[in-house]
Design an enzyme around this catalytic site. Structure first.
Site, PDB file in Angstrom:
ATOM      1  N   HIS A 117      -4.857 -15.169   9.576  1.00  0.00           N
ATOM      2  CA  HIS A 117      -3.908 -14.055   9.572  1.00  0.00           C
ATOM      3  C   HIS A 117      -4.443 -12.795  10.254  1.00  0.00           C
ATOM      4  CE1 HIS A 117      -1.677 -16.619   6.905  1.00  0.00           C
ATOM      5  NE2 HIS A 117      -2.540 -16.473   5.919  1.00  0.00           N
ATOM      6  N   ARG A 150       1.651 -11.925   5.256  1.00  0.00           N
ATOM      7  CA  ARG A 150       3.101 -12.070   5.165  1.00  0.00           C
ATOM      8  C   ARG A 150       3.833 -11.601   6.418  1.00  0.00           C
ATOM      9  NH1 ARG A 150       4.889  -9.910  -0.700  1.00  0.00           N
ATOM     10  NH2 ARG A 150       6.809 -10.972  -0.084  1.00  0.00           N
ATOM     11  N   LYS A 181      23.749  15.026  -5.621  1.00  0.00           N
ATOM     12  CA  LYS A 181      23.248  13.647  -5.653  1.00  0.00           C
ATOM     13  C   LYS A 181      23.234  13.114  -7.090  1.00  0.00           C
ATOM     14  CE  LYS A 181      22.382  13.343  -1.252  1.00  0.00           C
ATOM     15  NZ  LYS A 181      21.028  13.389  -0.718  1.00  0.00           N
ATOM     16  N   PRO A 212       0.825  -1.204   0.000  1.00  0.00           N
ATOM     17  CA  PRO A 212       0.000   0.000   0.000  1.00  0.00           C
ATOM     18  C   PRO A 212       0.863   1.259   0.000  1.00  0.00           C
ATOM     19  CG  PRO A 212      -0.778  -1.587   1.626  1.00  0.00           C
ATOM     20  CD  PRO A 212       0.526  -2.105   1.123  1.00  0.00           C
ATOM     21  N   GLU A 213       0.473   2.233  -0.821  1.00  0.00           N
ATOM     22  CA  GLU A 213       1.198   3.497  -0.856  1.00  0.00           C
ATOM     23  C   GLU A 213       0.434   4.528  -0.027  1.00  0.00           C
ATOM     24  OE1 GLU A 213       2.729   4.783  -4.598  1.00  0.00           O
ATOM     25  OE2 GLU A 213       3.209   2.760  -5.252  1.00  0.00           O
TER      26      GLU A 213
END
Length: 269
Positions: A90, A109, A150, A2-3
């Protein structure tokens, strides 16, 4: 994984059901997540949730005594259900509330987390995080200053949580396309003028995704807890080999930081 928009929509989904509610019980079915679930999480029992907040991809359940910090990991989700609803496989942690509802963290997971933060401390997971992208602290000047010298690709640079939090793979692809910046361009070679274009685009892209997700989330308590990646009009992500929406050039895909990166070789320089 998920973002930020998906996590924010989860926050918006659970907040109406648990904010200002008293926690009657905390049940830990599986203590071994990404980090062991600390015993202090049980301190929430008897406390009222004063706020449901988000920092980066962490959700914060605040109380006068401290804060439970939740992270969904790679595959986790939160569900608000009646307390007598049978557990799913889960379901690792439950927060029971005086209104008869339960908040359950499900994580196949086990890359997610449930942590504890006292009222006078900041948890170490927040120590090196950059600014929130939807706040005034996230500016073009900040990106420009942080990028000097950078050599890392601009896409990886804006996905670095120490630079700015929550700009995940999907939204980095989309934002760079809208800004006309090639994802492999060195961050240190992007001008202030181009950062001034990119910064509001990142904000708008994330805000639009949150808005779309919120409109699809009719009743979080009756959902499966997976707002998922919303049905958005994605311009480049997942569209390898298709024509660019602007110039009809075939979109290309490369790997940057082991992540799929789709771009237009004509529009992005």
């Amino acid at each position: 994984m998920p973002e930020l928009p998906e996590v924010e929509v989860s926050r918006l989904g659970i907040e109406p059901h648990i904010k200002h509610q008293s926690v009657s019980k905390v049940i830990v079915h599986q203590r071994q997540l990404r980090w062991p679930v600390p015993e202090q999480v049980s301190l929430l029992e008897g406390q009222v949730i004063s706020a449901v907040k988000r920092r980066a991809k962490y959700l914060l359940l605040e109380s006068p005594l401290g804060t439970a910090i939740l992270h969904l990991g790679m595959s986790g989700n939160l569900r608000v259900v009646a307390q007598d609803t049978p557990l799913k496989k889960h379901d690792h942690i439950e927060f029971h509330f005086a209104n008869g509802l339960a908040l359950r963290l499900n994580d196949p997971r086990r890359f997610g987390a449930c942590l504890w933060q006292g009222v006078t401390e900041e948890h170490s997971v927040f120590a090196k995080l950059g600014p929130e992208p939807l706040t005034e602290a996230f500016t073009a000047e900040h990106l420009y200053a942080a990028s000097r010298g950078k050599k890392v690709a601009i896409k990886q640079f804006i996905m670095d949580n120490q630079v700015v939090v929550g700009v995940g793979n999907i939204y980095a692809n989309e934002s760079l396309f809208k800004a006309g910046i090639h994802p492999k361009r060195e961050a240190g070679k992007v001008s202030l003028q181009r950062y001034e274009r990119l910064t509001p685009i990142i904000k708008e892209t994330l805000a639009s995704a949150i808005k779309q997700g919120g409109t699809t989330l009719k009743d979080f308590a009756q959902s499966d807890g997976k707002p998922g990646y919303f049905a958005q009009e994605l311009l480049v992500y997942g569209r390898k080999g298709e024509p660019c929406v602007s110039c009809e050039t075939t979109l290309k895909e490369i790997r940057l930081g082991q992540r799929s990166t789709v771009y237009c070789p004509q529009c992005q320089r």
